[in-house]
Enzyme design. Structure first.
Site, PDB file in Angstrom:
ATOM      1  N   HIS A  19       0.838  -1.208   0.000  1.00 48.07           N
ATOM      2  CA  HIS A  19       0.000   0.000   0.000  1.00 48.07           C
ATOM      3  C   HIS A  19       0.872   1.258   0.000  1.00 48.07           C
ATOM      4  CE1 HIS A  19      -3.847  -2.004   0.642  1.00 48.07           C
ATOM      5  NE2 HIS A  19      -3.332  -2.689   1.650  1.00 48.07           N
ATOM      6  N   HIS A 196      -2.333  -8.322  14.683  1.00 44.94           N
ATOM      7  CA  HIS A 196      -1.833  -7.497  13.575  1.00 44.94           C
ATOM      8  C   HIS A 196      -2.248  -6.060  13.862  1.00 44.94           C
ATOM      9  CE1 HIS A 196      -1.183  -6.488   9.188  1.00 44.94           C
ATOM     10  NE2 HIS A 196      -2.124  -5.601   9.459  1.00 44.94           N
TER      11      HIS A 196
END
EC number: 4.1.3.39
Length: 342
Positions: A19, A196
């Site tokens: 990203h 995460h």
């Protein structure tokens, strides 16, 4: 010989970090990073488009290089690290999973919205059939109460997942919320638990440490913090902190420092920072994909996009409901106009 590990770190710079580089990774870059991570003894390296297998599209961003080439290249240079992939059912398919298994990927991480674990059953089942280590990835974990998270994690466990992750996709969870979630999963789920994090509220490291305190044994990190929004838990820093705490990762700290500084940093288009944009995403608890839509409609209506994003967060709008942005903004604009008349 593999070093003993208390916590197993998955490096996500070659997937979530995609990203941050607009999905422009080349084979040469992936080879360089994967080889250095392998030499540092990182157990798992995730490689894929930022939105998972088959994510390359106009909607999610086009990859410069076919991800299958990147995965194959990473596999070819790793002698000890296992290559992992991320798959979101509905974007990636069973065929995609079969292809990457054939290329040598050893771990499949099957990701769903935190309330939609049921759509992962077939993909988890196939990954197990293919002999892959299989992880259930419950995204946007801040959007469901603890009881719902436990219920969904148990579903993934029942489908055959070897581990289930609490995924703070928006970087919105506070440390006590991570503690509550990991503790509940440890009490009610029989497989390994992972975390995460995203750093939109500058809490990725703190949240990862809380998760480990509560018994999480799988943690995601990204070298040089390379990831969506403000990035993830910074791997080389995480390794250093865990070493100070006496928690064994089996990773060579100096090699991680060197690859971060000498290999990854020069590739970055800009340093990973907590910008106004990433901060509001964490504060509001919404998907990063909402940001540009909210900006456009805010400009048309003479509003502040942040107000729209915060309201969307309050209404627990999820990815795929982008049409709600216009509805909510128009409703807010009407209310504002009415209050001015009064």
């Amino acid at each position: 010989m593999a070093k003993k590990r208390d916590v197993w770190i998955t490096e996500v710079a070659l997937r979530d970090g995609s990203h941050a580089v607009a999905h422009q990774y080349t084979v040469e870059q992936v080879v360089k990073i994967a080889k250095a991570l392998d030499e540092a003894n990182v157990p798992y390296i995730e490689v894929a488009h930022g939105d998972g297998l088959a994510g390359s599209s106009l909607q999610y961003g086009l990859s410069r290089t076919n991800e299958l080439e990147l995965i194959e290249a990473a596999v070819s240079v790793c002698k000890q690290s296992k290559i992992a992939v991320l798959l979101l059912p509905g974007i990636g398919t069973m065929k995609d999973l079969q292809q990457v298994a054939g290329l040598g990927a050893k771990m499949a991480r099957i990701a769903t919205h935190v309330t939609e674990a049921d759509v992962s059953a077939q993909h988890i089942g196939l990954a197990k059939e293919l002999g892959m280590e299989t992880v259930g990835f419950l995204m946007m974990a801040h959007m469901a109460p603890v009881e719902k998270l436990v219920e969904q994690a148990k579903l993934m466990e029942s489908y055959g997942a070897d581990a289930v992750y609490v995924v703070d996709s928006a970087g919105a969870l506070l440390p006590h919320e991570v503690r509550d979630r990991i503790r509940a999963l440890k009490q009610h789920v029989g497989v390994e638990i992972g975390f995460h994090g995203h750093n939109n509220l500058s809490l990725a490291m703190a949240n990862s440490l809380v998760a480990i305190e509560e018994g999480a044994t799988r943690i995601d990190g990204s070298v040089r913090c390379l990831g969506a929004g403000a990035g993830n838990t910074q791997t080389e820093v995480l390794v250093a902190v865990l070493d100070r705490l006496g928690v064994k990762t089996g990773i060579d700290l100096y090699k991680m420092m060197d690859l971060a500084e000498e290999i990854v940093a020069p590739m970055l288009p800009a340093p990973q920072e907590i910008t106004r944009d990433s901060l509001v995403l964490g504060y509001a608890g919404v998907y990063s994909s909402f940001l540009l839509h909210a900006r456009r409609i805010a400009e048309k209506l003479g509003m502040d996009a942040r107000d729209i994003l915060v309201e969307l967060g309050k209404r627990k709008v999820v990815g795929g409901q982008e049409d709600m942005i216009v509805d909510v903004a128009v409703e807010m604009a009407k209310k504002r106009a009415e209050s001015l008349v009064q």
